[in-house]
Write a protein that holds these residues in place. Structure first.
Motif, PDB file in Angstrom:
ATOM      1  N   GLU A   1     -38.926  -6.385  -4.046  1.00  0.00           N
ATOM      2  CA  GLU A   1     -38.680  -7.047  -5.325  1.00  0.00           C
ATOM      3  C   GLU A   1     -37.185  -7.363  -5.475  1.00  0.00           C
ATOM      4  O   GLU A   1     -36.813  -8.412  -6.009  1.00  0.00           O
ATOM      5  CB  GLU A   1     -39.134  -6.152  -6.475  1.00  0.00           C
ATOM      6  N   CYS A   2     -36.346  -6.471  -4.970  1.00  0.00           N
ATOM      7  CA  CYS A   2     -34.904  -6.734  -5.017  1.00  0.00           C
ATOM      8  C   CYS A   2     -34.535  -7.934  -4.145  1.00  0.00           C
ATOM      9  O   CYS A   2     -33.704  -8.761  -4.523  1.00  0.00           O
ATOM     10  CB  CYS A   2     -34.136  -5.501  -4.550  1.00  0.00           C
ATOM     11  N   VAL A   3     -35.171  -8.018  -2.973  1.00  0.00           N
ATOM     12  CA  VAL A   3     -34.912  -9.146  -2.086  1.00  0.00           C
ATOM     13  C   VAL A   3     -35.340 -10.449  -2.745  1.00  0.00           C
ATOM     14  O   VAL A   3     -34.632 -11.459  -2.712  1.00  0.00           O
ATOM     15  CB  VAL A   3     -35.637  -8.953  -0.739  1.00  0.00           C
ATOM     16  N   ARG A   4     -36.512 -10.438  -3.351  1.00  0.00           N
ATOM     17  CA  ARG A   4     -37.010 -11.647  -4.019  1.00  0.00           C
ATOM     18  C   ARG A   4     -36.114 -12.041  -5.187  1.00  0.00           C
ATOM     19  O   ARG A   4     -35.872 -13.227  -5.429  1.00  0.00           O
ATOM     20  CB  ARG A   4     -38.440 -11.409  -4.505  1.00  0.00           C
ATOM     21  N   ALA A   5     -35.608 -11.030  -5.908  1.00  0.00           N
ATOM     22  CA  ALA A   5     -34.711 -11.335  -7.027  1.00  0.00           C
ATOM     23  C   ALA A   5     -33.423 -11.984  -6.530  1.00  0.00           C
ATOM     24  O   ALA A   5     -32.887 -12.911  -7.146  1.00  0.00           O
ATOM     25  CB  ALA A   5     -34.387 -10.056  -7.792  1.00  0.00           C
ATOM     26  N   ALA A   6     -32.924 -11.520  -5.375  1.00  0.00           N
ATOM     27  CA  ALA A   6     -31.699 -12.084  -4.813  1.00  0.00           C
ATOM     28  C   ALA A   6     -31.885 -13.535  -4.383  1.00  0.00           C
ATOM     29  O   ALA A   6     -30.930 -14.313  -4.338  1.00  0.00           O
ATOM     30  CB  ALA A   6     -31.238 -11.239  -3.628  1.00  0.00           C
ATOM     31  N   ARG A   7     -33.128 -13.895  -4.056  1.00  0.00           N
ATOM     32  CA  ARG A   7     -33.405 -15.250  -3.580  1.00  0.00           C
ATOM     33  C   ARG A   7     -33.989 -16.144  -4.665  1.00  0.00           C
ATOM     34  O   ARG A   7     -34.261 -17.315  -4.407  1.00  0.00           O
ATOM     35  CB  ARG A   7     -34.405 -15.183  -2.417  1.00  0.00           C
ATOM     36  N   ARG A   8     -34.148 -15.609  -5.848  1.00  0.00           N
ATOM     37  CA  ARG A   8     -34.822 -16.366  -6.902  1.00  0.00           C
ATOM     38  C   ARG A   8     -34.020 -17.605  -7.291  1.00  0.00           C
ATOM     39  O   ARG A   8     -32.819 -17.538  -7.532  1.00  0.00           O
ATOM     40  CB  ARG A   8     -35.057 -15.485  -8.131  1.00  0.00           C
ATOM     41  N   PHE A   9     -34.722 -18.712  -7.362  1.00  0.00           N
ATOM     42  CA  PHE A   9     -34.094 -19.979  -7.726  1.00  0.00           C
ATOM     43  C   PHE A   9     -33.723 -19.960  -9.210  1.00  0.00           C
ATOM     44  O   PHE A   9     -34.524 -19.595 -10.064  1.00  0.00           O
ATOM     45  CB  PHE A   9     -35.079 -21.114  -7.445  1.00  0.00           C
ATOM     46  N   GLY A  10     -32.496 -20.316  -9.516  1.00  0.00           N
ATOM     47  CA  GLY A  10     -32.078 -20.386 -10.905  1.00  0.00           C
ATOM     48  C   GLY A  10     -31.534 -19.099 -11.465  1.00  0.00           C
ATOM     49  O   GLY A  10     -31.258 -19.003 -12.666  1.00  0.00           O
TER      50      GLY A  10
ATOM     51  N   VAL B   1     -25.479   5.947 -11.534  1.00  0.00           N
ATOM     52  CA  VAL B   1     -26.561   5.379 -10.724  1.00  0.00           C
ATOM     53  C   VAL B   1     -27.914   5.923 -11.153  1.00  0.00           C
ATOM     54  O   VAL B   1     -28.921   5.206 -11.153  1.00  0.00           O
ATOM     55  CB  VAL B   1     -26.300   5.678  -9.229  1.00  0.00           C
ATOM     56  N   ALA B   2     -27.964   7.201 -11.540  1.00  0.00           N
ATOM     57  CA  ALA B   2     -29.239   7.828 -11.901  1.00  0.00           C
ATOM     58  C   ALA B   2     -29.897   7.159 -13.099  1.00  0.00           C
ATOM     59  O   ALA B   2     -31.126   7.250 -13.280  1.00  0.00           O
ATOM     60  CB  ALA B   2     -29.022   9.311 -12.176  1.00  0.00           C
ATOM     61  N   ARG B   3     -29.095   6.475 -13.919  1.00  0.00           N
ATOM     62  CA  ARG B   3     -29.652   5.825 -15.119  1.00  0.00           C
ATOM     63  C   ARG B   3     -30.264   4.460 -14.809  1.00  0.00           C
ATOM     64  O   ARG B   3     -30.932   3.880 -15.656  1.00  0.00           O
ATOM     65  CB  ARG B   3     -28.552   5.662 -16.174  1.00  0.00           C
ATOM     66  N   LEU B   4     -29.995   3.933 -13.619  1.00  0.00           N
ATOM     67  CA  LEU B   4     -30.558   2.635 -13.253  1.00  0.00           C
ATOM     68  C   LEU B   4     -32.043   2.786 -12.936  1.00  0.00           C
ATOM     69  O   LEU B   4     -32.445   3.756 -12.281  1.00  0.00           O
ATOM     70  CB  LEU B   4     -29.825   2.058 -12.042  1.00  0.00           C
ATOM     71  N   PRO B   5     -32.863   1.853 -13.368  1.00  0.00           N
ATOM     72  CA  PRO B   5     -34.303   1.945 -13.078  1.00  0.00           C
ATOM     73  C   PRO B   5     -34.574   1.740 -11.593  1.00  0.00           C
ATOM     74  O   PRO B   5     -33.890   0.967 -10.928  1.00  0.00           O
ATOM     75  CB  PRO B   5     -34.901   0.816 -13.917  1.00  0.00           C
ATOM     76  N   GLU B   6     -35.562   2.466 -11.078  1.00  0.00           N
ATOM     77  CA  GLU B   6     -35.944   2.286  -9.675  1.00  0.00           C
ATOM     78  C   GLU B   6     -36.680   0.959  -9.503  1.00  0.00           C
ATOM     79  O   GLU B   6     -37.485   0.580 -10.339  1.00  0.00           O
ATOM     80  CB  GLU B   6     -36.846   3.450  -9.228  1.00  0.00           C
ATOM     81  N   ARG B   7     -36.388   0.266  -8.380  1.00  0.00           N
ATOM     82  CA  ARG B   7     -37.012  -1.035  -8.128  1.00  0.00           C
ATOM     83  C   ARG B   7     -37.491  -1.066  -6.686  1.00  0.00           C
ATOM     84  O   ARG B   7     -36.857  -0.495  -5.788  1.00  0.00           O
ATOM     85  CB  ARG B   7     -36.032  -2.179  -8.381  1.00  0.00           C
ATOM     86  N   ASP B   8     -38.596  -1.746  -6.501  1.00  0.00           N
ATOM     87  CA  ASP B   8     -39.138  -1.922  -5.165  1.00  0.00           C
ATOM     88  C   ASP B   8     -38.168  -2.746  -4.315  1.00  0.00           C
ATOM     89  O   ASP B   8     -37.575  -3.728  -4.795  1.00  0.00           O
ATOM     90  CB  ASP B   8     -40.489  -2.634  -5.246  1.00  0.00           C
ATOM     91  N   ALA B   9     -38.000  -2.353  -3.057  1.00  0.00           N
ATOM     92  CA  ALA B   9     -37.025  -3.020  -2.189  1.00  0.00           C
ATOM     93  C   ALA B   9     -37.325  -4.497  -2.030  1.00  0.00           C
ATOM     94  O   ALA B   9     -36.425  -5.349  -2.091  1.00  0.00           O
ATOM     95  CB  ALA B   9     -36.994  -2.327  -0.828  1.00  0.00           C
TER      96      ALA B   9
END
Length: 429
Positions: A298-307, A288-296
């Motif tokens: 931004e994660c929500v928007r990515a989950a809802r992104r069309f396409g 997990v430590a190797r994963l880049p930090e992301r704004d919360a």
């Protein structure tokens, strides 16, 4: 020039056939090279048991099982002809002792036992000899721990043998139950037509049910149903396409693609890792430590992104030889749930995931990734198959939740979800 119907056995002087679907005249040699499939309308002409074995199995791999099973006349039955006379005529016409031919063979290099029905023999009817032959084929598959392939073509139980013919439904079903307990793959190939006692027993019990295009499957025939209930049935009723929509069959596969499809299924069921998995340049991150930090947000928007990528996209990227399975075997095939067998890094596995879509049309078709009860029951069926074969299960979750509709409640949504939770808690894989 001689013209014959396409279901008539070929002879040297018949140069042309008429398609049984569209009526178009076809050159026989070209028709046979195409697997007896009409190039104009796709009609799949009937095959004999011998032709079917040759079409499915690897070259020179078929070894017919000499089971010494012969028909009898337990009732002394006579209609316009004595039953023994009809048996002799069918044997002379087909060159077979009965309406099924059993054999050992190989498909894609994988050993299999096959039981192939021949409709020319008294309509492929299920009598005591047929039931015994199929049971013995299942017993051989059990003893040798070899997958069993059942190819059906039948009008139902053999009326000349009365209740003894109907008893074969229970006998063959029990034989497939023993293969279930032993964890041995069974595959059914539905060809046209498959009805009555065969449809209501060993034809619809295999782990995977494949249908040829246009093949008809049902318990009662169209005429019986229409005369009984006084209603007209839709033209596609009981066809493979109708059955796929209503969750009865796993897939519809054209004849030319059957060996490749069966090979992929047999490969997954073999439980052996592929010695040469597909090379990949992907890097797997396990810390997990190797994963880049992301704004919360931004994660929500990515989950809802069309396409954004879907379950099928990920399967296409990481799973080899994927074979999708459809249907809950009861009423429907939920498009919001995708399930099937394949290989991940060469390892056989089962994949189950929710599928949304990448366009408005596909989102609507997939019910926006919201499963209904048939979806949960499809997932349960495939998880039980994974448990039977000893395969790991990979799930891909991308859903807003279960579908909150009237139909879902009518079909016991809560029960379907609860049963899945209980099943997953007890899976041995």
């Amino acid at each position: 020039m001689t013209v014959v119907q396409s279901d008539r056995p070929p002879t040297a002087h018949h140069d042309w056939v008429l398609c049984g679907g569209c009526g178009q005249m076809l050159y026989r040699k070209r028709f046979e090279l195409a697997g007896q499939v009409c190039p104009a309308c796709g009609f799949h002409a009937p095959l004999t048991a011998t032709e079917r074995l040759g079409a499915l199995c690897d070259a020179d791999s078929v070894r017919v099982l000499e089971l010494a099973v012969t028909g009898t006349d337990p009732l002394g039955f006579t209609d316009t002809k004595p039953y023994p006379q009809r048996l002799r005529a069918a044997q002379a016409h087909t060159g077979s002792a009965e309406a099924v031919v059993c054999a050992r063979g190989e498909i894609g290099g994988f050993a299999v036992v096959l039981a192939v029905m021949d409709f020319r023999f008294l309509g492929g009817s299920l009598g005591t000899a047929v039931g015994e032959a199929i049971t013995r084929a299942a017993e051989i598959a059990l003893a040798e721990r070899t997958p069993l392939i059942l190819v059906t073509a039948s009008g139902g139980a053999r009326m000349q043998e009365g209740i003894l013919a109907l008893m074969q439904m229970a006998k063959t079903s029990q034989a497939l139950g023993q293969l279930d307990e032993a964890g041995i793959l069974t595959v059914g190939l539905i060809t046209d037509p498959t009805f009555g006692g065969v449809a209501a027993s060993f034809a619809t019990l295999p782990d995977v049910i494949i249908a040829e295009p246009g093949a008809r499957l049902g318990f009662a025939g169209r005429r019986v149903i229409e005369q009984t209930i006084g209603q007209s049935l839709p033209p596609e009723f009981q066809t493979a396409e109708f059955l796929l929509e209503h969750g009865v069959v796993d897939m519809i596969t054209p004849r030319a693609e059957l060996p490749a499809t069966l090979t992929r299924l047999l490969s997954a069921a073999a439980r052996r890792p592929d010695p040469q998995p597909r090379p990949t340049s992907r890097t797997l991150v396990t810390e997990v430590a190797r994963l880049p930090e992301r704004d919360a947000w931004e994660c929500v928007r990515a989950a809802r992104r069309f396409g954004r990528p879907t379950t099928l996209d990920y399967i296409g990227l990481v799973v080899d030889d994927f074979v999708e399975l459809h249907g809950d075997r009861a009423a429907a095939d939920c498009p919001a749930i995708v399930a099937g067998l394949g290989r991940l890094a060469g390892i056989p596995l089962v994949v189950i995931g929710t599928q949304k879509g990448r366009s408005t049309t596909e989102l609507a078709k997939r019910n926006f990734g919201m499963p209904n009860p048939s979806g949960y029951r499809k997932a349960a069926r495939v998880m039980r198959l994974a448990a039977k074969l000893g395969l790991p299960v990979l799930t891909l979750i991308d859903t807003a939740g279960a579908y909150p509709g009237i139909e879902a409640e009518e079909q016991a949504q809560a029960v379907a979800i609860a049963e899945n939770l209980r099943l997953m808690a007890s899976l041995p894989i």
